[in-house]
Design a protein around this motif. Structure first.
Motif, PDB file in Angstrom:
ATOM      1  N   SER A   7      13.575  -9.032  -1.874  1.00 54.54           N
ATOM      2  CA  SER A   7      13.558  -7.516  -2.213  1.00 54.54           C
ATOM      3  C   SER A   7      13.264  -7.790  -3.636  1.00 54.54           C
ATOM      4  CB  SER A   7      14.649  -6.997  -1.394  1.00 54.54           C
ATOM      5  OG  SER A   7      14.350  -5.512  -2.557  1.00 54.54           O
ATOM      6  N   THR A   9      12.265  -4.661  -4.833  1.00 54.29           N
ATOM      7  CA  THR A   9      12.528  -3.276  -4.857  1.00 54.29           C
ATOM      8  C   THR A   9      12.440  -2.833  -5.697  1.00 54.29           C
ATOM      9  OG1 THR A   9      12.296  -2.787  -1.857  1.00 54.29           O
ATOM     10  CG2 THR A   9      12.278  -0.695  -3.063  1.00 54.29           C
ATOM     11  N   PRO A  13      11.831   3.658  -5.570  1.00 56.71           N
ATOM     12  CA  PRO A  13      10.937   2.822  -5.671  1.00 56.71           C
ATOM     13  C   PRO A  13       9.630   3.852  -5.736  1.00 56.71           C
ATOM     14  CG  PRO A  13      12.542   2.639  -4.037  1.00 56.71           C
ATOM     15  CD  PRO A  13      13.276   3.777  -4.454  1.00 56.71           C
ATOM     16  N   HIS A  15       5.544   4.183  -4.229  1.00 54.36           N
ATOM     17  CA  HIS A  15       5.086   3.973  -3.444  1.00 54.36           C
ATOM     18  C   HIS A  15       3.743   3.756  -3.024  1.00 54.36           C
ATOM     19  CE1 HIS A  15       8.425   4.800  -1.060  1.00 54.36           C
ATOM     20  NE2 HIS A  15       8.790   6.350  -1.419  1.00 54.36           N
ATOM     21  N   GLN A 331      13.522  -5.667 -10.551  1.00 53.30           N
ATOM     22  CA  GLN A 331      12.989  -4.130 -11.514  1.00 53.30           C
ATOM     23  C   GLN A 331      14.213  -4.774 -12.023  1.00 53.30           C
ATOM     24  OE1 GLN A 331      11.463  -0.485 -11.054  1.00 53.30           O
ATOM     25  NE2 GLN A 331      10.752  -0.590 -12.807  1.00 53.30           N
ATOM     26  N   GLU A 354       8.203  -6.286   0.788  1.00 54.76           N
ATOM     27  CA  GLU A 354       7.311  -6.117  -0.246  1.00 54.76           C
ATOM     28  C   GLU A 354       6.272  -6.953  -0.207  1.00 54.76           C
ATOM     29  OE1 GLU A 354       6.215  -4.314  -2.884  1.00 54.76           O
ATOM     30  OE2 GLU A 354       8.051  -3.844  -3.529  1.00 54.76           O
ATOM     31  N   THR A 380       2.372  -5.485  -8.124  1.00 53.73           N
ATOM     32  CA  THR A 380       2.969  -4.879  -6.416  1.00 53.73           C
ATOM     33  C   THR A 380       4.130  -3.972  -5.979  1.00 53.73           C
ATOM     34  OG1 THR A 380       5.328  -4.951  -8.006  1.00 53.73           O
ATOM     35  CG2 THR A 380       4.931  -7.064  -7.635  1.00 53.73           C
ATOM     36  N   TYR A 381       3.515  -3.648  -4.301  1.00 60.45           N
ATOM     37  CA  TYR A 381       3.418  -2.547  -3.978  1.00 60.45           C
ATOM     38  C   TYR A 381       4.678  -1.544  -4.855  1.00 60.45           C
ATOM     39  CZ  TYR A 381      -0.735  -3.380  -1.344  1.00 60.45           C
ATOM     40  OH  TYR A 381      -2.421  -4.564  -1.314  1.00 60.45           O
ATOM     41  N   SER A 382       5.822  -1.962  -5.729  1.00 57.77           N
ATOM     42  CA  SER A 382       6.308  -0.705  -6.116  1.00 57.77           C
ATOM     43  C   SER A 382       6.301  -0.856  -7.304  1.00 57.77           C
ATOM     44  CB  SER A 382       7.912  -2.157  -5.608  1.00 57.77           C
ATOM     45  OG  SER A 382       7.834  -2.825  -6.502  1.00 57.77           O
ATOM     46  N   LYS A 451       5.167  -1.515 -15.832  1.00 60.70           N
ATOM     47  CA  LYS A 451       4.824  -0.089 -14.082  1.00 60.70           C
ATOM     48  C   LYS A 451       3.352   0.123 -14.243  1.00 60.70           C
ATOM     49  CE  LYS A 451       9.764   0.121 -14.285  1.00 60.70           C
ATOM     50  NZ  LYS A 451      10.705   1.051 -14.839  1.00 60.70           N
TER      51      LYS A 451
END
Length: 459
Positions: A7, A9, A13, A15, A331, A354, A380-382, A451
């Motif tokens: 993971s 995530t 999270p 989105h 993270q 993910e 990443t999609y997180s 981020k």
């Protein structure tokens, strides 16, 4: 090489429905429940955002987008409705001029749009069993339509360099690829003073007619990728174990790389701008690097590979494996980039669902007279943004003598003081194997982590 699913995530999270690089990886877009944003790929900079928290005149208040596809570095964006509260029906593509905040055009279909690909002046829209081609100038004109096999992912690829013509779409039979040629891509308009280097000229026509169909895989296609020139084609299938590189003029299979031995979902393949390497990423949470040329880094192979011409060994032992890779950490494993100490995190398992997207950037060298460096940016999609440098150029020892390709290392090397240091917990009973792995493989080096995706100053 069989990496466990894990993971990535974060504890809180972020989105992100979709992240898309432009053709030159200079900018990328991110769509979230709050709207969408356009970023400079490197240095990471938030260029503009459109969402709920903007002024009352914002047209995007109250709706979500499944994808925002940038057209090179222009202000033209292609919007596709989706998410929990779609701003547009999923059977429409909206051409949006972000400079004037005006809908330029609206394309409506009788079914859900599955995928988009664009280059200067052209747009390809993938539906479930067909691909529709549009010329985008002062007006949008429908130019052609091609039938495909079942294409729920909406995969397709366009060559985007000046004078390139190639469009790759699924064929009518499962695992086949159609190679189509559109009018040449016009070169970009130069900005500022005239360049010292003369502009490129159209390439000479091919000596023989290029092939129009490639039988790439026996199972369903999952990704199609082209370099900007369109000289090569990378394909992957639903098995997720092999990446095949094809010559788009002759249809010849040039290289076959093995991502792993177990089934995985490969999300994409990205060609380096000079077409000497490719990056491959999947739901295993890793980014693999393969060399396309013999003069560069050597891909790994089994110690038994020299015997394959003489012994009836399985094809597995003749495979080429990635020469370097990077495992995306959680993270929680990250620390301040200014810190020099390493951090161990007990939360090293990453989620299987993910997603991420990878693009190549060019970073100027710190040394005078040295060519710029190629690096990777992983989104990443997180909400994680990773800048990865290629491994240091060191001599590689011979592969493992166990008869199987070397496995990837399970821990990170100590970084310099200018980047974050991430270390994973050692696997029990794997100490000896890990020492062998370090001799036979190298890692991409994390240069910077940030981020993106929120409207609270992350950009």
């Amino acid at each position: 090489m069989n990496l466990a699913r894990h993971s990535i995530t974060p504890t809180e999270p972020v989105h992100i429905f979709n992240a898309q690089f432009d053709a030159d990886c200079q900018i990328f877009t991110a769509s979230t429940p709050a709207g969408f944003a356009v970023y400079q790929a490197w240095p990471l900079t938030l260029l503009r955002k459109r969402g709920t928290f903007l002024d009352i005149g914002d047209l995007f208040t109250g709706g979500t987008l499944a994808a925002v596809v940038p057209s090179h570095t222009s202000s033209l964006l292609f919007l596709l409705g989706g998410g929990p509260s779609p701003l547009y029906p999923p059977n429409k593509v909206i051409l949006w001029d972000d400079a004037t905040r005006v809908e330029v055009a609206e394309l409506e279909f009788r079914e859900r749009v599955r995928g988009l690909a664009c280059r200067r002046g052209w747009l390809a829209v993938a539906l479930r069993r067909r691909v529709v081609i549009f010329e985008v100038r002062d007006t949008v004109v429908r130019r052609a339509e091609y039938d495909t096999c079942d294409n729920p992912r909406g995969i397709l690829a366009l060559a985007t360099a000046a004078y390139a013509t190639l469009l790759a779409i699924p064929g009518r039979q499962m695992g086949h690829v159609q190679l189509l040629h559109l009018p040449p891509c016009v070169p970009p308009n130069p900005l500022g003073p005239p360049p010292s280097v003369p502009p490129s000229k159209p390439p000479p026509p091919p000596l023989k007619h290029p092939v129009s169909m490639i039988a790439a895989h026996e199972s369903a296609l999952t990704t199609l990728s082209l370099p900007p020139s369109g000289r090569f084609l990378a394909t992957t299938s639903s098995r997720g174990t092999l990446v095949r590189i094809w010559d788009t003029t002759s249809g010849k299979l040039l290289r076959e790389f093995r991502r792993g031995a177990d089934t995985a979902e490969i999300y994409g393949v990205a060609f380096r701008p000079d077409e000497k390497e490719i990056g491959v990423w999947s739901d295993k949470g890793t980014v693999h690097l393969f060399s396309l040329v013999s003069s560069g880094a050597s891909n790994r192979q089994s110690s038994l590979s020299p015997l394959t011409p003489f012994l009836p060994l399985p094809k597995y032992f003749d495979s080429e494996w990635s020469y370097a890779q990077y495992r995306i950490p959680t993270q929680a494993a990250h620390i301040s980039l200014s810190s020099t100490s390493s951090v161990r995190s007990s939360h090293i398992d990453l989620a299987a669902d993910e997603k991420c997207v990878v693009g190549w950037i060019t970073v100027p060298s710190e040394l005078a007279g040295v060519a710029p460096d190629f690096q990777l940016v992983v989104l990443t999609y997180s909400g994680g943004w990773y800048r990865l440098a290629l491994p240091p150029k060191v001599s590689q020892s011979s592969p493992s003598a166990t008869g199987s390709p070397p496995k990837s290392p399970s821990s990170f090397r100590q970084r310099t003081s200018s980047v974050s240091s991430v270390t994973s917990l050692p696997d029990k009973g794997k100490g000896r194997e890990r020492e062998k792995d370090k001799k036979g493989s190298r890692e991409l080096v994390l240069q910077e982590y940030r981020k993106y995706g929120r409207w609270d100053g992350w950009g």
